[in-house]
Design an enzyme around this catalytic site. Structure first.
Site, PDB file in Angstrom:
ATOM      1  N   CYS A  76      58.665  32.088 -17.884  1.00 20.84           N
ATOM      2  CA  CYS A  76      57.587  33.060 -17.805  1.00 20.84           C
ATOM      3  C   CYS A  76      57.373  33.701 -19.172  1.00 20.84           C
ATOM      4  O   CYS A  76      58.332  34.048 -19.848  1.00 20.84           O
ATOM      5  CB  CYS A  76      57.972  34.119 -16.775  1.00 20.84           C
ATOM      6  SG  CYS A  76      56.730  35.390 -16.567  1.00 20.84           S
ATOM      7  N   HIS A 135      53.866  31.307  -8.416  1.00 20.93           N
ATOM      8  CA  HIS A 135      54.515  32.113  -9.452  1.00 20.93           C
ATOM      9  C   HIS A 135      53.694  33.371  -9.734  1.00 20.93           C
ATOM     10  O   HIS A 135      54.232  34.476  -9.794  1.00 20.93           O
ATOM     11  CB  HIS A 135      54.690  31.263 -10.720  1.00 20.93           C
ATOM     12  CG  HIS A 135      55.308  31.998 -11.874  1.00 20.93           C
ATOM     13  ND1 HIS A 135      56.614  31.803 -12.267  1.00 20.93           N
ATOM     14  CD2 HIS A 135      54.800  32.940 -12.702  1.00 20.93           C
ATOM     15  CE1 HIS A 135      56.863  32.614 -13.298  1.00 20.93           C
ATOM     16  NE2 HIS A 135      55.786  33.305 -13.590  1.00 20.93           N
ATOM     17  N   GLU A 136      52.386  33.205  -9.901  1.00 22.97           N
ATOM     18  CA  GLU A 136      51.531  34.361 -10.228  1.00 22.97           C
ATOM     19  C   GLU A 136      51.442  35.323  -9.047  1.00 22.97           C
ATOM     20  O   GLU A 136      51.406  36.543  -9.234  1.00 22.97           O
ATOM     21  CB  GLU A 136      50.132  33.907 -10.662  1.00 22.97           C
ATOM     22  CG  GLU A 136      50.097  32.947 -11.843  1.00 22.97           C
ATOM     23  CD  GLU A 136      51.033  33.306 -12.980  1.00 22.97           C
ATOM     24  OE1 GLU A 136      51.274  34.501 -13.232  1.00 22.97           O
ATOM     25  OE2 GLU A 136      51.561  32.371 -13.621  1.00 22.97           O
ATOM     26  N   HIS A 148      54.254  37.681  -9.048  1.00 26.42           N
ATOM     27  CA  HIS A 148      54.028  38.803  -9.985  1.00 26.42           C
ATOM     28  C   HIS A 148      53.312  39.962  -9.290  1.00 26.42           C
ATOM     29  O   HIS A 148      53.623  41.118  -9.541  1.00 26.42           O
ATOM     30  CB  HIS A 148      53.183  38.357 -11.183  1.00 26.42           C
ATOM     31  CG  HIS A 148      53.971  37.730 -12.297  1.00 26.42           C
ATOM     32  ND1 HIS A 148      54.861  38.439 -13.059  1.00 26.42           N
ATOM     33  CD2 HIS A 148      53.978  36.469 -12.792  1.00 26.42           C
ATOM     34  CE1 HIS A 148      55.387  37.624 -13.982  1.00 26.42           C
ATOM     35  NE2 HIS A 148      54.866  36.435 -13.836  1.00 26.42           N
TER      36      HIS A 148
HETATM   37 ZN   LIG Z   1      55.405  34.768 -14.937  1.00 30.24          ZN
END
Ligand SMILES: [Zn+2]
Length: 141
Positions: free
Chosen positions: A88, A131-132, A135
């Site tokens: 990341c 993944h996003e 977040h």
């Molecule tokens: Zn990330």
């Protein structure tokens, strides 16, 4: 506008608020910032708004060499759990970390025109979206 990448763990660990019609500027900045890191530097394939300092549920990711925007994405269905490693941009000095993802996801979201869409993604694009979306929950790999 290309924004600076946030690496502060406290800021990145907050849950994102729902995006609204007024968040077009956030999406535009996210688009510009990811364009720079993907097309110019080749170091990033997806970005969430908190990575540029805005705590709203907006993500950008690369799909077929194009940058896509999603507001308020929700995973409706997931299939094919597997183990993988990810890195990341918000953890620039750390090694890739172990995580679990799904091969196929069905996502509900609002597109760049704030129109509701439902789309199925597979493979690497599905991985980036997951993944996003982590977040947005304040989850860091
Ligand atoms: Zn990330």
């Amino acid at each position: 506008m290309i924004k600076e990448i946030v690496t502060d763990q406290f800021l990145l660990s907050r849950t994102a608020a729902k995006a609204t019609n007024d968040d077009g500027q956030v999406a535009s900045d996210l688009y510009d910032t990811l364009s720079y890191y993907y097309f110019e530097k080749g170091t990033c394939v997806g970005m969430a708004a908190n990575m540029i300092g805005v705590n709203k549920a907006v993500i950008a990711f690369v799909d077929n060499e194009k940058i896509q925007i999603m507001y308020n994405p929700i995973i409706m269905k997931e299939e094919g759990k597997y183990a993988t490693k990810e890195s990341c941009l918000s953890h620039p000095r750390e090694e890739a970390k172990d995580t679990f993802r799904y091969k196929k996801i069905k996502v509900s979201y609002l597109d760049e025109n704030f129109k509701k869409k439902i789309k199925t993604y597979t493979g690497f694009t599905a991985q980036i979206i997951q993944h996003e979306m982590d977040h947005l929950e304040g989850v860091l790999i």
